[in-house]
Design a protein around this motif. Structure first.
Motif, PDB file in Angstrom:
ATOM      1  N   LEU A   1       1.002  -0.957   0.664  1.00  0.00           N
ATOM      2  CA  LEU A   1      -0.010  -0.121  -0.082  1.00  0.00           C
ATOM      3  C   LEU A   1       0.939   0.823   0.101  1.00  0.00           C
ATOM      4  O   LEU A   1       0.957   2.487  -0.457  1.00  0.00           O
ATOM      5  CB  LEU A   1      -1.383   0.033   1.193  1.00  0.00           C
ATOM      6  N   TYR A   2       1.835   0.947   0.360  1.00  0.00           N
ATOM      7  CA  TYR A   2       3.268   2.972   0.361  1.00  0.00           C
ATOM      8  C   TYR A   2       3.584   2.596  -0.434  1.00  0.00           C
ATOM      9  O   TYR A   2       3.530   3.868  -1.336  1.00  0.00           O
ATOM     10  CB  TYR A   2       4.109   1.992   1.673  1.00  0.00           C
ATOM     11  N   TYR A   3       3.263   1.686  -1.113  1.00  0.00           N
ATOM     12  CA  TYR A   3       4.177   2.035  -2.705  1.00  0.00           C
ATOM     13  C   TYR A   3       2.763   2.700  -3.968  1.00  0.00           C
ATOM     14  O   TYR A   3       3.413   3.739  -4.734  1.00  0.00           O
ATOM     15  CB  TYR A   3       4.120   0.541  -3.626  1.00  0.00           C
ATOM     16  N   PHE A   4       2.561   2.109  -3.641  1.00  0.00           N
ATOM     17  CA  PHE A   4       1.107   2.895  -4.514  1.00  0.00           C
ATOM     18  C   PHE A   4       0.498   4.279  -3.864  1.00  0.00           C
ATOM     19  O   PHE A   4       0.034   5.009  -4.558  1.00  0.00           O
ATOM     20  CB  PHE A   4      -0.163   1.800  -4.231  1.00  0.00           C
ATOM     21  N   HIS A   5       0.564   4.002  -2.670  1.00  0.00           N
ATOM     22  CA  HIS A   5       0.651   5.683  -2.193  1.00  0.00           C
ATOM     23  C   HIS A   5       0.783   6.340  -2.530  1.00  0.00           C
ATOM     24  O   HIS A   5       1.339   7.551  -2.872  1.00  0.00           O
ATOM     25  CB  HIS A   5       0.853   5.503  -0.328  1.00  0.00           C
ATOM     26  N   GLU A   6       2.940   5.834  -2.301  1.00  0.00           N
ATOM     27  CA  GLU A   6       3.927   7.343  -2.834  1.00  0.00           C
ATOM     28  C   GLU A   6       3.769   7.422  -4.545  1.00  0.00           C
ATOM     29  O   GLU A   6       3.841   8.490  -4.902  1.00  0.00           O
ATOM     30  CB  GLU A   6       4.981   6.524  -3.178  1.00  0.00           C
ATOM     31  N   ARG A   7       3.591   6.136  -5.150  1.00  0.00           N
ATOM     32  CA  ARG A   7       2.851   6.493  -6.612  1.00  0.00           C
ATOM     33  C   ARG A   7       2.090   7.768  -7.060  1.00  0.00           C
ATOM     34  O   ARG A   7       1.771   8.924  -7.918  1.00  0.00           O
ATOM     35  CB  ARG A   7       2.850   5.682  -7.188  1.00  0.00           C
TER      36      ARG A   7
ATOM     37  N   ILE B   1       2.548  11.174  -6.258  1.00  0.00           N
ATOM     38  CA  ILE B   1       3.102  11.668  -7.469  1.00  0.00           C
ATOM     39  C   ILE B   1       2.763  11.969  -8.497  1.00  0.00           C
ATOM     40  O   ILE B   1       3.165  13.580  -8.732  1.00  0.00           O
ATOM     41  CB  ILE B   1       4.436  10.743  -7.464  1.00  0.00           C
ATOM     42  N   ARG B   2       1.800  11.403  -8.965  1.00  0.00           N
ATOM     43  CA  ARG B   2       1.023  12.052  -9.194  1.00  0.00           C
ATOM     44  C   ARG B   2       0.245  12.886  -9.283  1.00  0.00           C
ATOM     45  O   ARG B   2       0.038  13.547  -9.887  1.00  0.00           O
ATOM     46  CB  ARG B   2      -0.214  10.364  -9.620  1.00  0.00           C
ATOM     47  N   TRP B   3      -0.141  12.755  -8.681  1.00  0.00           N
ATOM     48  CA  TRP B   3      -2.015  13.886  -8.131  1.00  0.00           C
ATOM     49  C   TRP B   3      -1.318  14.970  -6.538  1.00  0.00           C
ATOM     50  O   TRP B   3      -1.924  15.638  -5.992  1.00  0.00           O
ATOM     51  CB  TRP B   3      -2.743  12.801  -7.719  1.00  0.00           C
ATOM     52  N   GLY B   4       0.119  14.182  -6.029  1.00  0.00           N
ATOM     53  CA  GLY B   4       0.250  15.440  -4.429  1.00  0.00           C
ATOM     54  C   GLY B   4       0.156  16.635  -4.992  1.00  0.00           C
ATOM     55  O   GLY B   4      -0.189  17.174  -3.702  1.00  0.00           O
ATOM     56  N   HIS B   5       1.427  16.640  -5.679  1.00  0.00           N
ATOM     57  CA  HIS B   5       1.400  18.108  -5.926  1.00  0.00           C
ATOM     58  C   HIS B   5       0.493  19.479  -6.176  1.00  0.00           C
ATOM     59  O   HIS B   5       0.473  20.238  -5.610  1.00  0.00           O
ATOM     60  CB  HIS B   5       2.685  17.783  -6.662  1.00  0.00           C
ATOM     61  N   ARG B   6      -0.771  18.523  -6.957  1.00  0.00           N
ATOM     62  CA  ARG B   6      -1.742  19.145  -7.130  1.00  0.00           C
ATOM     63  C   ARG B   6      -2.794  19.942  -5.671  1.00  0.00           C
ATOM     64  O   ARG B   6      -3.050  20.707  -6.204  1.00  0.00           O
ATOM     65  CB  ARG B   6      -2.871  18.169  -8.112  1.00  0.00           C
ATOM     66  N   ILE B   7      -2.766  18.959  -5.169  1.00  0.00           N
ATOM     67  CA  ILE B   7      -3.646  19.032  -3.849  1.00  0.00           C
ATOM     68  C   ILE B   7      -2.899  20.155  -3.336  1.00  0.00           C
ATOM     69  O   ILE B   7      -3.476  21.105  -2.484  1.00  0.00           O
ATOM     70  CB  ILE B   7      -3.693  17.419  -3.042  1.00  0.00           C
TER      71      ILE B   7
ATOM     72  N   LYS C   1      -0.896  22.494  -3.857  1.00  0.00           N
ATOM     73  CA  LYS C   1      -1.326  23.848  -5.297  1.00  0.00           C
ATOM     74  C   LYS C   1      -2.113  24.114  -4.782  1.00  0.00           C
ATOM     75  O   LYS C   1      -2.533  25.278  -4.802  1.00  0.00           O
ATOM     76  CB  LYS C   1      -0.454  23.071  -6.672  1.00  0.00           C
ATOM     77  N   ASP C   2      -2.879  23.584  -4.932  1.00  0.00           N
ATOM     78  CA  ASP C   2      -5.474  24.077  -5.201  1.00  0.00           C
ATOM     79  C   ASP C   2      -5.391  24.358  -3.406  1.00  0.00           C
ATOM     80  O   ASP C   2      -5.887  25.253  -3.450  1.00  0.00           O
ATOM     81  CB  ASP C   2      -5.751  22.580  -5.120  1.00  0.00           C
ATOM     82  N   LYS C   3      -4.759  23.515  -1.993  1.00  0.00           N
ATOM     83  CA  LYS C   3      -4.424  23.770  -0.836  1.00  0.00           C
ATOM     84  C   LYS C   3      -3.895  25.355  -0.970  1.00  0.00           C
ATOM     85  O   LYS C   3      -4.064  26.211   0.230  1.00  0.00           O
ATOM     86  CB  LYS C   3      -4.647  23.013   0.029  1.00  0.00           C
ATOM     87  N   ASN C   4      -3.075  25.501  -1.836  1.00  0.00           N
ATOM     88  CA  ASN C   4      -2.577  27.556  -1.236  1.00  0.00           C
ATOM     89  C   ASN C   4      -0.862  26.580   0.034  1.00  0.00           C
ATOM     90  O   ASN C   4      -1.448  27.758   0.704  1.00  0.00           O
ATOM     91  CB  ASN C   4      -2.637  28.213  -1.250  1.00  0.00           C
ATOM     92  N   ILE C   5      -0.534  25.666   0.291  1.00  0.00           N
ATOM     93  CA  ILE C   5      -0.181  25.952   1.090  1.00  0.00           C
ATOM     94  C   ILE C   5       1.303  26.116   0.963  1.00  0.00           C
ATOM     95  O   ILE C   5       1.403  25.513  -0.137  1.00  0.00           O
ATOM     96  CB  ILE C   5       0.346  23.670   1.144  1.00  0.00           C
ATOM     97  N   SER C   6       1.481  26.393   2.350  1.00  0.00           N
ATOM     98  CA  SER C   6       3.332  27.533   1.617  1.00  0.00           C
ATOM     99  C   SER C   6       3.964  26.489   2.531  1.00  0.00           C
ATOM    100  O   SER C   6       3.562  25.755   3.811  1.00  0.00           O
ATOM    101  CB  SER C   6       3.158  28.801   2.360  1.00  0.00           C
ATOM    102  N   LYS C   7       5.096  26.374   2.585  1.00  0.00           N
ATOM    103  CA  LYS C   7       6.045  26.103   3.733  1.00  0.00           C
ATOM    104  C   LYS C   7       6.188  26.694   5.018  1.00  0.00           C
ATOM    105  O   LYS C   7       6.277  27.905   4.107  1.00  0.00           O
ATOM    106  CB  LYS C   7       7.306  25.947   2.731  1.00  0.00           C
ATOM    107  N   PRO C   8       6.875  26.801   5.800  1.00  0.00           N
ATOM    108  CA  PRO C   8       7.005  27.023   6.851  1.00  0.00           C
ATOM    109  C   PRO C   8       7.904  28.378   6.906  1.00  0.00           C
ATOM    110  O   PRO C   8       9.029  27.877   6.212  1.00  0.00           O
ATOM    111  CB  PRO C   8       6.385  26.655   8.306  1.00  0.00           C
ATOM    112  N   ALA C   9       7.796  29.557   7.512  1.00  0.00           N
ATOM    113  CA  ALA C   9       9.598  30.451   7.085  1.00  0.00           C
ATOM    114  C   ALA C   9      10.460  29.706   7.725  1.00  0.00           C
ATOM    115  O   ALA C   9      10.429  29.186   8.977  1.00  0.00           O
ATOM    116  CB  ALA C   9       8.959  32.037   7.985  1.00  0.00           C
ATOM    117  N   THR C  10      12.067  29.881   7.840  1.00  0.00           N
ATOM    118  CA  THR C  10      12.936  29.180   8.173  1.00  0.00           C
ATOM    119  C   THR C  10      14.821  30.105   8.834  1.00  0.00           C
ATOM    120  O   THR C  10      14.065  31.485   8.336  1.00  0.00           O
ATOM    121  CB  THR C  10      14.349  28.299   7.083  1.00  0.00           C
TER     122      THR C  10
END
Length: 68
Positions: free
Chosen positions: A42-48, A51-57, A59-68
């Protein structure tokens, strides 16, 4: 090392639960091993999928990285 200790702890926990419910060492061991193998698949398929859709999620939610 962190992953090894986590999976060791996890397998002991799954074995303990299986043994507690069935009273069988063999069944407890089988439950722990089957659960670990299933989780790996299941971890393998989750990662796949990530990779395919995670960046869209992200980006769509406008999640920003915390300041360093």
């Amino acid at each position: 090392m962190k992953s090894i200790t986590w999976y060791s702890f996890h397998n002991v926990m799954m074995f303990s639960i299986g043994y507690a419910f069935t009273g069988s060492v063999e069944t407890g061991l089988a439950i722990a091993l089957i659960q670990t193998a299933g989780e790996s698949v299941l971890y393998y398929f989750h990662e796949r999928a990530w990779i395919r859709w995670g960046h869209r999620i992200v980006k769509d939610k406008n999640i920003s990285k915390p300041a360093t």
